[in-house]
Scaffold this active site. Structure first.
Site, mmCIF file in Angstrom:
data_model
loop_
_atom_site.group_PDB
_atom_site.id
_atom_site.type_symbol
_atom_site.label_atom_id
_atom_site.label_comp_id
_atom_site.label_asym_id
_atom_site.label_seq_id
_atom_site.Cartn_x
_atom_site.Cartn_y
_atom_site.Cartn_z
ATOM 1 N N ASN A 163 1.569 0.047 5.665
ATOM 2 C CA ASN A 163 1.393 -0.503 5.418
ATOM 3 C C ASN A 163 2.157 -1.587 4.640
ATOM 4 O OD1 ASN A 163 2.782 -1.554 2.160
ATOM 5 N ND2 ASN A 163 4.682 -0.104 2.486
ATOM 6 N N CYS A 192 0.452 -1.254 0.127
ATOM 7 C CA CYS A 192 -0.471 -0.376 0.028
ATOM 8 C C CYS A 192 0.898 0.854 0.163
ATOM 9 C CB CYS A 192 -0.851 -0.021 1.742
ATOM 10 S SG CYS A 192 -2.203 -1.835 1.236
#
Length: 583
Positions: A74, A2
């Site tokens: 992330n 991400c």
């Protein structure tokens, strides 16, 4: 992977929210599945999601029960199910593996980070006192940067491009560290025994090493989306593929996507990697996807690669380009996650220059230095070359538990000894040399190390040098130290990459995020001292390991003048419309 962006302690205005959204969009390639933005007062948490676990409900930012704690993250937390069991009094909003972070903070405060088994970069905001913490995984598999604004704001982003235009100063966020607003600084949360670089003495046990690595691979089969393995045909990626193929059946991933493993390889036509990977794929019975690229395809992509990888380091760009091209093709097939072999050479002294290590103490110290620098090199490449196309790379060799086992081995066992038939990474090869249930064909198990930028085809590097020579003149090189006083490029190839990097990232802080120093065959500057002949052959290619690599450069010719076999006519500075790659 991400993309995350956080702006903490900035002016509270609609214009700032618009700017945060604009900068977050620069990271959309990392997370094409969904976007999220949370604002509390003068703090903003933005997220671009690549959905791997719980794609339906795991959108971010994530919260605790009363939404007083918000997290943008992330990464992948491989032990999230085990951690959920410890949080019996907590209610989770999603099935995301990262949902445990906010709840662990509630339960344990800032000291919970070492409980996480996985790869991660996150920003956690506690709205009750407007405090926050930022953390990055142990080795730096996920990329992360921190910056400071003139208004007193603190900026966090997965990539440079998310903050470089808005910060007075920025830098790479150190791996294995936590930044706390309460203390106003960094502290290292990752403190393994090997970090001191004291020579260990645990006797080598091949079965202990084998079990540790199998466990590291198996835990990375956690996925709710289609996945595969990167297979170059070298030892490391072949072992990853072999273990994955062996243990895939019966996993949740196999029930969802089938038990036949998909493997992927990239190279120039006729390259060493393509041939070896094809043989390993046939041996393991994988569904194999082979992608070919030409030197011109790679050259056409160089500007895109430097923009996404955010470096001017020569060896990183050489290796990132084929991976960047391959990642685009993999994503086009519907695959969102791959398992890769980065980290083994650093842990086991697999680079060819380790043949010249003068003692076991220096051998071990060099492996420690290499692991500590991985976030600037191979982790940077693996993370950003794949994330450029919304693909996630997982690296089992950099599993915390596996590193502890491997780095505790007496380095005498790791050292190359031709008289005893021990080549580079002998301890790893021996651990998987099973006569009764073989993991790989013998000649693959004992194949000489090829760096990725070499293995895709030797003419790739030769072609890059020829291209750079057509764009960088001798006159330009004479002024290199005046134009680029920091990390002055010493070859035309390095100068060419530096020009492109400076165009995208002109700030002084940006150029300081890239490492420098002398290197031969990917060594640190310290290891160049091991052989007097190396100082005249400073090149990151494995072929610069004179007297070791089977296709080594000759010692007499300076590396910048090595003959190039590819590209007779090269157009001057070209536009980069898109990436052409032949499958």
């Amino acid at each position: 992977m991400c993309g995350i962006l956080a702006v903490l302690g900035c002016s509270d205005s609609q214009a700032k929210r618009v700017r945060v959204l604009e900068l977050s969009r620069r990271l959309k390639h990392r997370g094409p599945d969904w976007s999220g933005l949370y604002q509390h007062g003068d703090c903003y948490l933005a997220h671009q999601r690549l959905a791997i676990i719980d794609p339906a409900s795991g959108d971010q930012p994530l919260f605790n029960e009363d939404k007083s704690v918000a997290v943008t993250v992330n990464g992948e937390i491989y032990n999230h199910e085990e951690l959920r069991k410890k949080l019996v009094n907590h209610k989770f909003r999603t099935g995301s593996d990262c949902d445990v972070i906010a709840h662990l903070y509630e339960e344990y405060g800032e000291d919970f980070v070492d409980m996480l088994d996985g790869i991660f970069s996150f920003v956690l905001l506690d709205t009750r006192d407007n405090s926050y913490i930022v953390a990055r995984d142990a080795i730096g598999v996920t990329s992360l940067y921190i910056g400071w604004g003139l208004d007193g704001s603190v900026w966090i982003a997965s990539e440079l491009k998310g903050l470089n235009d808005d910060c007075e100063h920025f830098e790479s966020f150190p791996p294995g560290h936590l930044y706390s607003s309460k203390s106003g600084g960094f502290r290292r949360w990752y403190n393994p025994p090997w970090f001191s670089e004291v020579t260990p003495s645990v006797p080598y046990d091949p079965l202990v090493l084998r079990r540790a690595f199998e466990n590291a691979v198996i835990k990375r089969l956690m996925t709710d989306v289609p996945f595969g393995v990167l297979l170059s045909g070298g030892l490391d990626s072949s072992l990853v593929a072999s273990i994955t193929a062996r243990y895939l059946a019966g996993t949740k991933a196999a029930k969802q996507w089938g038990s036949q493993l998909h493997s992927f390889c990239v190279g120039l036509e006729g390259s060493p990697d393509l041939k070896a990977a094809r043989e390993v794929a046939d041996y393991l019975g994988t569904v194999h996807h082979e992608f070919h690229f030409t030197v011109q395809d790679g050259i056409d992509a160089i500007e895109d690669v430097i923009y996404h990888i955010e470096t001017y380091d020569v060896t990183t760009i050489r290796a990132s380009t084929p991976m960047f091209l391959m990642s685009r093709k993999i994503k086009s097939l519907g695959v969102k996650m791959v398992i890769s072999g980065e980290g083994s050479d650093e842990i086991f002294g697999g680079y060819l220059y380790f043949h010249k290590a003068p003692s076991k103490d220096e051998f071990h110290q060099e492996t420690c230095r290499k692991i500590k620098a991985l976030h600037l090199y191979d982790c940077l490449r693996a993370n950003k070359a794949t994330s450029a196309w919304g693909l996630e790379a997982r690296v089992p060799f950099l599993d915390k538990e596996f590193i502890n086992v491997a780095m505790a081995i007496d380095p005498e066992s790791k050292m190359i000894n031709k008289d005893e038939g021990r080549i580079e990474k002998w301890v790893l090869r021996r651990a998987f040399d099973d006569e009764n249930h073989p993991y790989l064909p013998k000649h693959i198990l004992y194949r000489q190390k090829e760096q990725f930028s070499d293995g895709v085809g030797y003419s790739w590097i030769d072609g890059l040098k020829a291209h750079a020579a057509a764009h960088v003149t001798d006159k330009m090189m004479l002024n290199a130290s005046n134009i680029f006083p920091h990390n002055t490029p010493t070859t035309k190839e390095a100068y060419y990459y530096r020009m492109i990097f400076e165009r995208f990232f002109p700030q002084n802080s940006a150029r300081l995020t890239v490492p420098g120093g002398a290197s031969v065959a990917c060594s640190t500057a310290k290891a160049v001292e091991w052989d007097a002949t190396w100082k005249n052959n400073l090149d990151p290619s494995g072929r610069a390991a004179l007297g070791v690599h089977l296709s080594a450069y000759d010692a007499e010719t300076p590396l910048d003048n090595k003959p190039s076999k590819i590209i007779e006519s090269i157009p001057l500075m070209m536009e980069i419309p898109g990436v052409a790659i032949h499958g």
